[in-house]
Scaffold this active site. Sequence first.
Site, mmCIF file in Angstrom:
data_model
loop_
_atom_site.group_PDB
_atom_site.id
_atom_site.type_symbol
_atom_site.label_atom_id
_atom_site.label_comp_id
_atom_site.label_asym_id
_atom_site.label_seq_id
_atom_site.Cartn_x
_atom_site.Cartn_y
_atom_site.Cartn_z
ATOM 1 N N CYS A 1 5.660 20.906 0.412
ATOM 2 C CA CYS A 1 4.708 20.595 -0.652
ATOM 3 C C CYS A 1 3.698 21.729 -0.677
ATOM 4 C CB CYS A 1 4.015 19.253 -0.404
ATOM 5 S SG CYS A 1 2.859 18.800 -1.711
ATOM 6 N N GLU B 1 7.475 21.258 -7.629
ATOM 7 C CA GLU B 1 8.617 21.839 -6.941
ATOM 8 C C GLU B 1 9.338 22.748 -7.931
ATOM 9 O OE1 GLU B 1 9.951 23.268 -4.287
ATOM 10 O OE2 GLU B 1 9.249 21.405 -3.369
#
Length: 223
Positions: free
Chosen positions: A2, A105
């Site tokens: 992340c 992402e």
Amino acid sequence: MCGRFVLRASPQNLQTLFNLEEAPPTAARYNIAPTQPVLAVRANPHGGLREATYLNWGLIPFWAKDPKIGSRMINARSETAAEKPSFRAAFKYRRCIVPADGFFEWKKEQGGKQPYLIGMDSGDVFGIAGLWEHWEQDGSVIESCTLLTTDASAFMAPLHHRMPVILDRQDYDEWLDPGVQKGDTLLHLMRSFSGAPLRAVAVNKLVNNPRNDEPTCVEPVAA
């Protein structure tokens, strides 16, 4: 992994969701990047009620000689954090929750990597499991944090093999409880998220540059 996320919730919303006495002023953030201050919820280290405070994103172990190490500590693998020298003290004594309403992402597609914004299908704010640390040297004090990651869920797997540990709301109390100090008793929380449905939306490549922090970063585009 992340590496970027979003938080646009109001202080009032955060106060309710995380059972805070009060929440600090917040401005909508569309591209939160490592080394920047992030809002985190934790048990007050001096005792008392839960608090929300700003921590530098990138954990600096209390024993580190150089705080620059934090730039390499933005994520910690949940499977091993309780044993790793950089994270084990924080896992035992200093856990936190980092609120977000989406994380980014990137997926390799024709024409380059396409950023996706992943969040709750409902648009609700969620809490990412984190660890925080207090570093002090020569009169300088830095409080910092890292985000825990786990194996990707079936939903996330087409985008990346890892994802942040998203806690269920009923697990917030257990995660933040300073009386819980045995890592193995918390491993059941370190799982791929299987709660409310998630959604992934292709967004503007403006988000690729961490200096950009504006609503355009989360504008949907054709993938």
